[in-house]
Enzyme design. Sequence first.
Site, PDB file in Angstrom:
ATOM      1  CD1 TRP A  53      39.205  45.693  35.721  1.00  9.10           C
ATOM      2  CD2 TRP A  53      39.608  43.631  36.459  1.00  9.10           C
ATOM      3  NE1 TRP A  53      39.357  45.760  37.086  1.00  9.10           N
ATOM      4  CE2 TRP A  53      39.610  44.499  37.574  1.00  9.10           C
ATOM      5  CE3 TRP A  53      39.858  42.266  36.682  1.00  9.10           C
ATOM      6  CZ2 TRP A  53      39.831  44.056  38.871  1.00  9.10           C
ATOM      7  CZ3 TRP A  53      40.084  41.825  37.976  1.00  9.10           C
ATOM      8  CH2 TRP A  53      40.066  42.729  39.058  1.00  9.10           C
ATOM      9  CD  GLU A  72      35.547  45.501  34.015  1.00 11.23           C
ATOM     10  OE1 GLU A  72      34.810  45.421  35.011  1.00 11.23           O
ATOM     11  OE2 GLU A  72      35.906  44.500  33.362  1.00 11.23           O
ATOM     12  CE  LYS A 132      37.093  46.297  41.667  1.00  9.58           C
ATOM     13  NZ  LYS A 132      37.280  44.853  41.881  1.00  9.58           N
ATOM     14  CG  ASP A 149      31.684  46.078  36.852  1.00  8.19           C
ATOM     15  OD1 ASP A 149      30.917  46.367  37.797  1.00  8.19           O
ATOM     16  OD2 ASP A 149      32.119  44.936  36.658  1.00  8.19           O
ATOM     17  CG  HIS A 168      34.433  48.077  38.453  1.00  8.30           C
ATOM     18  ND1 HIS A 168      35.269  47.498  37.514  1.00  8.30           N
ATOM     19  CD2 HIS A 168      34.077  47.078  39.290  1.00  8.30           C
ATOM     20  CE1 HIS A 168      35.405  46.215  37.782  1.00  8.30           C
ATOM     21  NE2 HIS A 168      34.684  45.934  38.841  1.00  8.30           N
ATOM     22  CG  HIS A 188      31.215  43.733  32.849  1.00  4.38           C
ATOM     23  ND1 HIS A 188      32.488  43.333  33.206  1.00  4.38           N
ATOM     24  CD2 HIS A 188      31.009  43.249  31.593  1.00  4.38           C
ATOM     25  CE1 HIS A 188      33.027  42.662  32.199  1.00  4.38           C
ATOM     26  NE2 HIS A 188      32.149  42.600  31.215  1.00  4.38           N
ATOM     27  CG  ASP A 212      33.071  45.590  42.393  1.00  8.73           C
ATOM     28  OD1 ASP A 212      31.973  45.229  41.969  1.00  8.73           O
ATOM     29  OD2 ASP A 212      34.144  45.149  41.970  1.00  8.73           O
ATOM     30  CG  ASP A 248      30.916  41.887  41.661  1.00 10.22           C
ATOM     31  OD1 ASP A 248      30.482  42.575  40.726  1.00 10.22           O
ATOM     32  OD2 ASP A 248      32.120  41.790  41.922  1.00 10.22           O
ATOM     33  CG  ASP A 269      31.448  41.137  36.474  1.00 10.53           C
ATOM     34  OD1 ASP A 269      31.599  40.069  37.101  1.00 10.53           O
ATOM     35  OD2 ASP A 269      32.369  41.953  36.310  1.00 10.53           O
TER      36      ASP A 269
END
Length: 417
Positions: free
Chosen positions: A186, A225, A227, A258, A261, A285, A293, A295, A325
């Site tokens: 990534w 990956e 985003k 993800d 993302h 993820h 994003d 997280d 993640d």
Amino acid sequence: MKEELIVKSYEIAKERYAALGVDTDKVLEQMQNFHLSLHCWQADDVAGFEVQAGQLSGGIQATGNYPGKARNIDELRADIIKAKSMIPGTHRLNLHEIYGDFQGKVVDRDEVDTTHFQSWIEWGKENDMKLDFNTTCFGHPKSGNLSLSNPDKGIRDFWIEHSKRCRAIAEDMGKAQGDPCIMNVWVHDGSKDITVNRMKYRENLKNSLDEIFATEYKNMKDCIESKVFGIGLESYTVGSNEFYVAYGAQNNKMVTLDTGHFHPTESVADKVSSLLLYVPELMLHVSRPVRWDSDHVTIMDDPTLDLFSEIVRCDALDRVHYGLDYFDASINRIGAYVIGSRAAQKSMTRALLEPLVKLREYEANDMGFQRLALLEEAKALPWNAVYDMFCLKNGVPVGNEFIAEVEKYEAEVTSKR
């Protein structure tokens, strides 16, 4: 008495699910083969162990300053083992390159090799945790806004060499553990404002990836990956979803999804069936995006439940890999590990317990009312009794018992750092 209640509740759940054609004992067996790849960066807020470590960049931010974060490799390993003791089943560990055992020496990203991860390989064997790996193309003087897509050949070559070395390390990890190491690529590359060179940067990224992936390995698997954007890079991301889906399909590469993302209204679950028709495998993820994003710690929310349900409905348990993640520095970090891991497991447990045969029978006969009714009723079935039994069988805390375990570890260990 507690164990007796757990067993009794499970027997009731077993009977109720059996009436719908679901074998709960089989689900318990399947859950033993459901392995999460725990992300090492939750324990120390993505700091890593480079002597020359720089500030986080590329739109990455760990927010919060809860006391007790891991300050070195020994503390991080101890925290991971503690978290592992409260998560049923056997699991993997996902390492970023900056978490090498550098022994106090300056090792630049284009100089790293397997010797810097040999102690991790041995640690993994000792603790029954297979390893996965990631390039680290952020938080470095040469990362800037562009790394593998940089028009400066010197900078681009630096990150190409870094990525090649990471693949070689992943190969050695996979060989040592007798199971492929999954290595994720990534890069944050993008632009804060309008760019007039979209094609140029994407062509650079494609060419860089072609060079990185030129060597074939047998003991590691590549995943790529995408985003939507990063903080400070809001207007343009070189490695968009379309870019990596096309690259993965053309080059037979695993695509990483993800959950943070994508646009907040996008369904990541809906991407699973489409991608599995064109790429060999998927890497997840799993986090919890709030707005974007951010997280946050994974929980049993609708998007996570939908994602795991779709994997089961696609009969893709052997083609999907599961990583976490998130990096929440505002709460107890070990507790965050346990909450997120168990939430992912609960989501998979519910997905495996879905009365899919009956639901598909309704659908095949155009019985829309019955299908929707059973989907709703399945939400209230005693799936939690099956997960409690899974915990009991694996000798880990059942229900909210892990809270006291985390508090004890904080009182005795992390609060004294």
